[in-house]
Design a protein around this motif. Structure first.
Motif, PDB file in Angstrom:
ATOM      1  N   PHE A 363      33.503  56.794  40.145  1.00  0.00           N
ATOM      2  CA  PHE A 363      34.810  56.143  40.315  1.00  0.00           C
ATOM      3  C   PHE A 363      34.716  54.772  40.980  1.00  0.00           C
ATOM      4  O   PHE A 363      33.942  54.567  41.919  1.00  0.00           O
ATOM      5  CB  PHE A 363      35.713  57.026  41.188  1.00  0.00           C
ATOM      6  N   VAL A 364      35.557  53.871  40.491  1.00  0.00           N
ATOM      7  CA  VAL A 364      35.866  52.624  41.203  1.00  0.00           C
ATOM      8  C   VAL A 364      37.391  52.547  41.206  1.00  0.00           C
ATOM      9  O   VAL A 364      38.034  52.783  40.171  1.00  0.00           O
ATOM     10  CB  VAL A 364      35.263  51.385  40.498  1.00  0.00           C
ATOM     11  N   GLY A 365      37.977  52.257  42.352  1.00  0.00           N
ATOM     12  CA  GLY A 365      39.436  52.151  42.423  1.00  0.00           C
ATOM     13  C   GLY A 365      39.900  50.783  41.945  1.00  0.00           C
ATOM     14  O   GLY A 365      39.104  49.847  41.800  1.00  0.00           O
ATOM     15  N   GLY A 366      41.206  50.676  41.712  1.00  0.00           N
ATOM     16  CA  GLY A 366      41.785  49.398  41.301  1.00  0.00           C
ATOM     17  C   GLY A 366      41.448  48.316  42.318  1.00  0.00           C
ATOM     18  O   GLY A 366      41.598  48.524  43.524  1.00  0.00           O
ATOM     19  N   THR A 367      40.966  47.176  41.818  1.00  0.00           N
ATOM     20  CA  THR A 367      40.517  46.096  42.702  1.00  0.00           C
ATOM     21  C   THR A 367      41.214  44.795  42.304  1.00  0.00           C
ATOM     22  O   THR A 367      41.298  44.473  41.110  1.00  0.00           O
ATOM     23  CB  THR A 367      38.978  45.931  42.572  1.00  0.00           C
ATOM     24  N   LEU A 368      41.718  44.078  43.321  1.00  0.00           N
ATOM     25  CA  LEU A 368      42.393  42.795  43.074  1.00  0.00           C
ATOM     26  C   LEU A 368      41.629  41.710  43.832  1.00  0.00           C
ATOM     27  O   LEU A 368      41.397  41.830  45.038  1.00  0.00           O
ATOM     28  CB  LEU A 368      43.837  42.883  43.578  1.00  0.00           C
ATOM     29  N   ILE A 369      41.230  40.670  43.100  1.00  0.00           N
ATOM     30  CA  ILE A 369      40.461  39.581  43.718  1.00  0.00           C
ATOM     31  C   ILE A 369      41.208  38.263  43.491  1.00  0.00           C
ATOM     32  O   ILE A 369      41.507  37.916  42.339  1.00  0.00           O
ATOM     33  CB  ILE A 369      39.035  39.475  43.121  1.00  0.00           C
ATOM     34  N   ASP A 370      41.507  37.565  44.573  1.00  0.00           N
ATOM     35  CA  ASP A 370      42.252  36.302  44.486  1.00  0.00           C
ATOM     36  C   ASP A 370      41.278  35.125  44.675  1.00  0.00           C
ATOM     37  O   ASP A 370      40.173  35.292  45.174  1.00  0.00           O
ATOM     38  CB  ASP A 370      43.335  36.289  45.586  1.00  0.00           C
ATOM     39  N   ARG A 371      41.770  33.962  44.271  1.00  0.00           N
ATOM     40  CA  ARG A 371      41.034  32.696  44.450  1.00  0.00           C
ATOM     41  C   ARG A 371      39.656  32.722  43.772  1.00  0.00           C
ATOM     42  O   ARG A 371      38.647  32.281  44.326  1.00  0.00           O
ATOM     43  CB  ARG A 371      40.921  32.340  45.934  1.00  0.00           C
ATOM     44  N   VAL A 372      39.665  33.269  42.568  1.00  0.00           N
ATOM     45  CA  VAL A 372      38.455  33.255  41.730  1.00  0.00           C
ATOM     46  C   VAL A 372      38.409  31.895  41.037  1.00  0.00           C
ATOM     47  O   VAL A 372      39.454  31.337  40.677  1.00  0.00           O
ATOM     48  CB  VAL A 372      38.513  34.414  40.706  1.00  0.00           C
ATOM     49  N   THR A 373      37.206  31.351  40.873  1.00  0.00           N
ATOM     50  CA  THR A 373      37.081  30.045  40.199  1.00  0.00           C
ATOM     51  C   THR A 373      36.135  30.179  38.999  1.00  0.00           C
ATOM     52  O   THR A 373      35.315  31.110  38.942  1.00  0.00           O
ATOM     53  CB  THR A 373      36.535  28.973  41.174  1.00  0.00           C
ATOM     54  N   PRO A 374      36.253  29.248  38.045  1.00  0.00           N
ATOM     55  CA  PRO A 374      35.503  29.384  36.787  1.00  0.00           C
ATOM     56  C   PRO A 374      33.981  29.390  36.940  1.00  0.00           C
ATOM     57  O   PRO A 374      33.288  29.838  36.037  1.00  0.00           O
ATOM     58  CB  PRO A 374      35.945  28.171  35.969  1.00  0.00           C
ATOM     59  N   GLU A 375      33.457  28.895  38.073  1.00  0.00           N
ATOM     60  CA  GLU A 375      31.994  28.871  38.235  1.00  0.00           C
ATOM     61  C   GLU A 375      31.447  30.252  38.594  1.00  0.00           C
ATOM     62  O   GLU A 375      30.253  30.492  38.505  1.00  0.00           O
ATOM     63  CB  GLU A 375      31.560  27.911  39.361  1.00  0.00           C
ATOM     64  N   MET A 376      32.306  31.139  39.051  1.00  0.00           N
ATOM     65  CA  MET A 376      31.808  32.425  39.572  1.00  0.00           C
ATOM     66  C   MET A 376      31.304  33.317  38.439  1.00  0.00           C
ATOM     67  O   MET A 376      31.888  33.353  37.353  1.00  0.00           O
ATOM     68  CB  MET A 376      32.917  33.141  40.345  1.00  0.00           C
ATOM     69  N   VAL A 377      30.241  34.058  38.724  1.00  0.00           N
ATOM     70  CA  VAL A 377      29.648  34.953  37.719  1.00  0.00           C
ATOM     71  C   VAL A 377      30.689  35.988  37.269  1.00  0.00           C
ATOM     72  O   VAL A 377      30.796  36.318  36.079  1.00  0.00           O
ATOM     73  CB  VAL A 377      28.411  35.666  38.320  1.00  0.00           C
ATOM     74  N   SER A 378      31.463  36.478  38.215  1.00  0.00           N
ATOM     75  CA  SER A 378      32.456  37.516  37.898  1.00  0.00           C
ATOM     76  C   SER A 378      33.539  36.978  36.969  1.00  0.00           C
ATOM     77  O   SER A 378      34.224  37.747  36.299  1.00  0.00           O
ATOM     78  CB  SER A 378      33.108  38.052  39.176  1.00  0.00           C
ATOM     79  N   TYR A 379      33.711  35.647  36.929  1.00  0.00           N
ATOM     80  CA  TYR A 379      34.669  35.054  35.997  1.00  0.00           C
ATOM     81  C   TYR A 379      34.045  34.852  34.623  1.00  0.00           C
ATOM     82  O   TYR A 379      34.681  35.075  33.600  1.00  0.00           O
ATOM     83  CB  TYR A 379      35.194  33.709  36.525  1.00  0.00           C
ATOM     84  N   LYS A 380      32.783  34.446  34.624  1.00  0.00           N
ATOM     85  CA  LYS A 380      32.143  34.105  33.348  1.00  0.00           C
ATOM     86  C   LYS A 380      31.862  35.344  32.508  1.00  0.00           C
ATOM     87  O   LYS A 380      31.955  35.322  31.294  1.00  0.00           O
ATOM     88  CB  LYS A 380      30.814  33.380  33.616  1.00  0.00           C
ATOM     89  N   GLU A 381      31.478  36.446  33.170  1.00  0.00           N
ATOM     90  CA  GLU A 381      31.001  37.622  32.424  1.00  0.00           C
ATOM     91  C   GLU A 381      32.070  38.706  32.328  1.00  0.00           C
ATOM     92  O   GLU A 381      32.986  38.750  33.134  1.00  0.00           O
ATOM     93  CB  GLU A 381      29.726  38.158  33.106  1.00  0.00           C
ATOM     94  N   GLU A 382      31.891  39.563  31.351  1.00  0.00           N
ATOM     95  CA  GLU A 382      32.819  40.696  31.183  1.00  0.00           C
ATOM     96  C   GLU A 382      32.465  41.767  32.223  1.00  0.00           C
ATOM     97  O   GLU A 382      31.320  42.208  32.292  1.00  0.00           O
ATOM     98  CB  GLU A 382      32.650  41.265  29.769  1.00  0.00           C
ATOM     99  N   ILE A 383      33.447  42.192  33.026  1.00  0.00           N
ATOM    100  CA  ILE A 383      33.169  43.193  34.066  1.00  0.00           C
ATOM    101  C   ILE A 383      33.289  44.607  33.489  1.00  0.00           C
ATOM    102  O   ILE A 383      32.492  45.481  33.750  1.00  0.00           O
ATOM    103  CB  ILE A 383      34.119  43.003  35.264  1.00  0.00           C
ATOM    104  N   PHE A 384      34.313  44.847  32.682  1.00  0.00           N
ATOM    105  CA  PHE A 384      34.551  46.149  32.051  1.00  0.00           C
ATOM    106  C   PHE A 384      34.761  47.248  33.109  1.00  0.00           C
ATOM    107  O   PHE A 384      34.179  48.331  33.044  1.00  0.00           O
ATOM    108  CB  PHE A 384      33.398  46.516  31.117  1.00  0.00           C
ATOM    109  N   GLY A 385      35.602  46.925  34.076  1.00  0.00           N
ATOM    110  CA  GLY A 385      35.955  47.877  35.123  1.00  0.00           C
ATOM    111  C   GLY A 385      37.369  47.595  35.602  1.00  0.00           C
ATOM    112  O   GLY A 385      37.999  46.624  35.159  1.00  0.00           O
ATOM    113  N   PRO A 386      37.886  48.401  36.549  1.00  0.00           N
ATOM    114  CA  PRO A 386      39.289  48.247  36.990  1.00  0.00           C
ATOM    115  C   PRO A 386      39.446  47.109  38.000  1.00  0.00           C
ATOM    116  O   PRO A 386      39.784  47.337  39.165  1.00  0.00           O
ATOM    117  CB  PRO A 386      39.602  49.612  37.603  1.00  0.00           C
ATOM    118  N   VAL A 387      39.160  45.909  37.555  1.00  0.00           N
ATOM    119  CA  VAL A 387      39.139  44.745  38.442  1.00  0.00           C
ATOM    120  C   VAL A 387      40.011  43.651  37.832  1.00  0.00           C
ATOM    121  O   VAL A 387      39.770  43.230  36.699  1.00  0.00           O
ATOM    122  CB  VAL A 387      37.692  44.214  38.612  1.00  0.00           C
TER     123      VAL A 387
END
Ligand code: NAD
Length: 498
Positions: A363-387
């Motif tokens: 399990f991973v619970g619902g996750t909310l991340i603010d102030r993400v920018t286009p350079e971040m790896v988590s922005y560039k790639e597909e996470i495929f999770g509840p984020v």
């Protein structure tokens, strides 16, 4: 322990040489094994499909369609069992599994229209006493390779249409949750399909590569991640096959300052966290236009997420279930860690959810991340999770630029009350499937499904009208029956109607 086998020529078979664990993601336990097909087994499935082809090709479309009518009835009658298997192996909650199955059944309903869909085109008197028509002939043996996240729906995007068009089919579903797919395959046999017309092999790269290189396979439909989609497309095309390969995604929702914010929050909750975010159409990025809109969105999302319920598949009061494997769970947590390390703000943290009674579930619970920018790896790639990640921009143009610059172009959505802005957005955005206040714009079965850019390799989209063209070859026949005794003169110029 149950071993999930292959369906070849109407029989379930296992090799017993290589196998892989199938987990119950809610408990974290290995619940079954899946037999992994060798090259020889896949070749046997192809040979059976090839042997069944001549008779099936000449079976009238109305008779092929009747199998699909019966198949639809059986899918509906056994829906609970199919959803139970999806829950056990994928982890999807029953209400969500039922939605997946219903979307799959709608593709079977579309395939029931085969006689109409295959009517072709006819022109009388293209020249004096000359008629011409185009007909759509089947290809022969065609193959499908499918991902884990929709073990019922995505195979149903492919084989019903391929089969009613007169082809024989070899399916290689995901080895991570093959049980529901095999059960559906057995229902298709029960519906009266002749042996060999549909075959299913379980396996990994060895099985896939056999399908890609065997000259008897004329076309390949693939759905899965982008690196594998690209490999499938280049390999199948180089081997002279027709190929459509649907890949991964990063779906953005633009939240305009004039949007109905409560409605946008409700829509985003379902589209970001439903099915644990393991949907290729999941909305994983909210692009808020203006800081005021961003602040409102984040605070309302945070408040609403308190009520999100993650848990085991068998409790229908849960909103979403576990991820598919422990390895995938670690990958998703890794993306959350990297966003935090790169300076984003984890507003709601689902990295360590407490799920009573299921301490080892993925399990991973619902996750909310603010102030993400286009350079971040988590922005560039597909996470495929509840984020759900929030990117802040100042203007709609900047929001659209962000989407257009992303390598993926599967789905997108805009939340707004401004019709002019919505129309501009849908007209100019470089994405294949667009929602206007609709968070998951998954086309219905009588349209076709496909993304742009690196979300689709190939020309034709999946299911719907494009499927008729993908699974058939056009042949155009021009015919004249001269009256007895009439002789045409010789002509050496290009025939025209001048
Ligand atoms: P995946 O690419 O890992 O696997 C898909 C299929 O490819 C499986 O049958 C698998 O056995 C096979 N495969 C995996 N590695 C292979 C290799 N090296 N060589 C040959 N075959 C290989 O995808 P997945 O993890 O099962 O599914 C999730 C992915 O699918 C996500 O990226 C998601 O966005 C995508 N997806 C896309 C759509 C769409 O319509 N665009 C729909 C559903 C899922």
């Amino acid at each position: 322990m149950t071993t999930i086998g292959h369906l070849i020529n109407g029989e379930i078979v296992t090799e017993g040489t290589r196998s892989q664990a199938v987990y119950n993601p809610s408990t974290g336990e290995t619940s079954k094994q899946v037999d992994l097909a060798s090259k020889a087994t896949v070749e046997q499935a192809i040979a059976c499909a090839q042997a069944a082809y001549p008779e099936w090709r000449d079976t009238p479309p109305i008779k092929r369609a009747r199998v699909m009518f019966k198949f639809k009835e059986l899918l509906e009658a056994h829906a609970d069992k199919i959803c139970q298997l999806i829950g056990e192996e994928h982890g999807k909650i029953a209400h969500d599994a039922m939605g997946e199955l219903q979307r799959g059944i709608e593709n079977v309903e579309y395939a029931c229209g085969a006689p109409e869909l295959l009517k072709g085109e006819h022109s009388r008197n293209v020249g004096p006493g000359i008629d011409s028509w185009s007909e759509f002939q089947p290809l022969g043996v065609v193959a499908g390779i499918t991902p884990f996240n929709f073990p019922a729906m995505v195979p149903l995007w492919m084989f019903p249409m391929a089969i009613v068009c007169g082809n024989c089919f070899v399916l290689k579903p995901s080895e991570r949750d093959p049980g529901p797919t095999l059960y559906i395959a057995q229902l298709l046999q029960e519906a009266g399909l002749p042996n060999g017309v549909f075959n299913m092999v379980n396996g990994d790269k060895e099985a896939v590569d056999t399908l890609l290189h065997d000259a008897r396979v004329k076309a390949v439909s693939f759905v899965g991640s982008t690196p594998i989609a690209e490999y499938i497309y280049t390999t199948a095309s180089a081997a002279g096959k027709r190929c459509q390969a649907l890949g991964g995604a990063k779906n953005h929702a633009i939240v305009m300052p004039d949007a109905d914010m409560d409605n946008a929050v409700n829509q985003l909750l379902g589209a970001a966290f439903g099915s644990s975010g393991e949907r290729c159409m999941a909305l994983s990025v909210a692009v808020a236009v203006g800081d005021a809109a961003a602040d409102t969105l984040v605070s309302k999302m945070k408040a609403a997420m308190v009520n999100l319920k993650v848990g085991a598949f068998c409790d229908s009061s849960n909103d979403f279930g576990p991820l598919i494997t422990q390895a995938h769970r670690e990958k998703v947590v890794g993306y959350i860690n990297s966003a935090e390390e790169q300076g984003a703000e984890v507003v709601v943290d689902g990295r360590n959810p407490q799920v009573d009674g299921y301490p080892s579930g993925f399990f991973v619970g619902g996750t909310l991340i603010d102030r993400v920018t286009p350079e971040m790896v988590s922005y560039k790639e597909e996470i495929f999770g509840p984020v759900l990640q929030v990117v802040r921009v100042d203007t709609m143009e900047q929001a659209m630029q962000l989407i257009n610059d992303h390598e993926y172009g599967n789905g997108t959505c805009i939340f707004t009350r401004d019709g002019e802005a919505a129309r501009y957005f849908s007209d100019h955005i470089q994405v294949g499937m667009v929602g206007i206040n609709v968070p998951l714009p998954v086309p219905v079965a009588y349209h076709s499904f496909g993304g742009w850019k690196r979300s689709l390799f190939g020309d034709l989209h999946a299911y719907g009208p494009d499927a008729v063209h993908f699974y058939t070859k056009r042949k155009t026949i021009t015919q004249r029956w001269p009256s007895a005794g009439v002789r045409e003169g010789v002509s050496f110029s290009m025939p025209t109607m001048k």
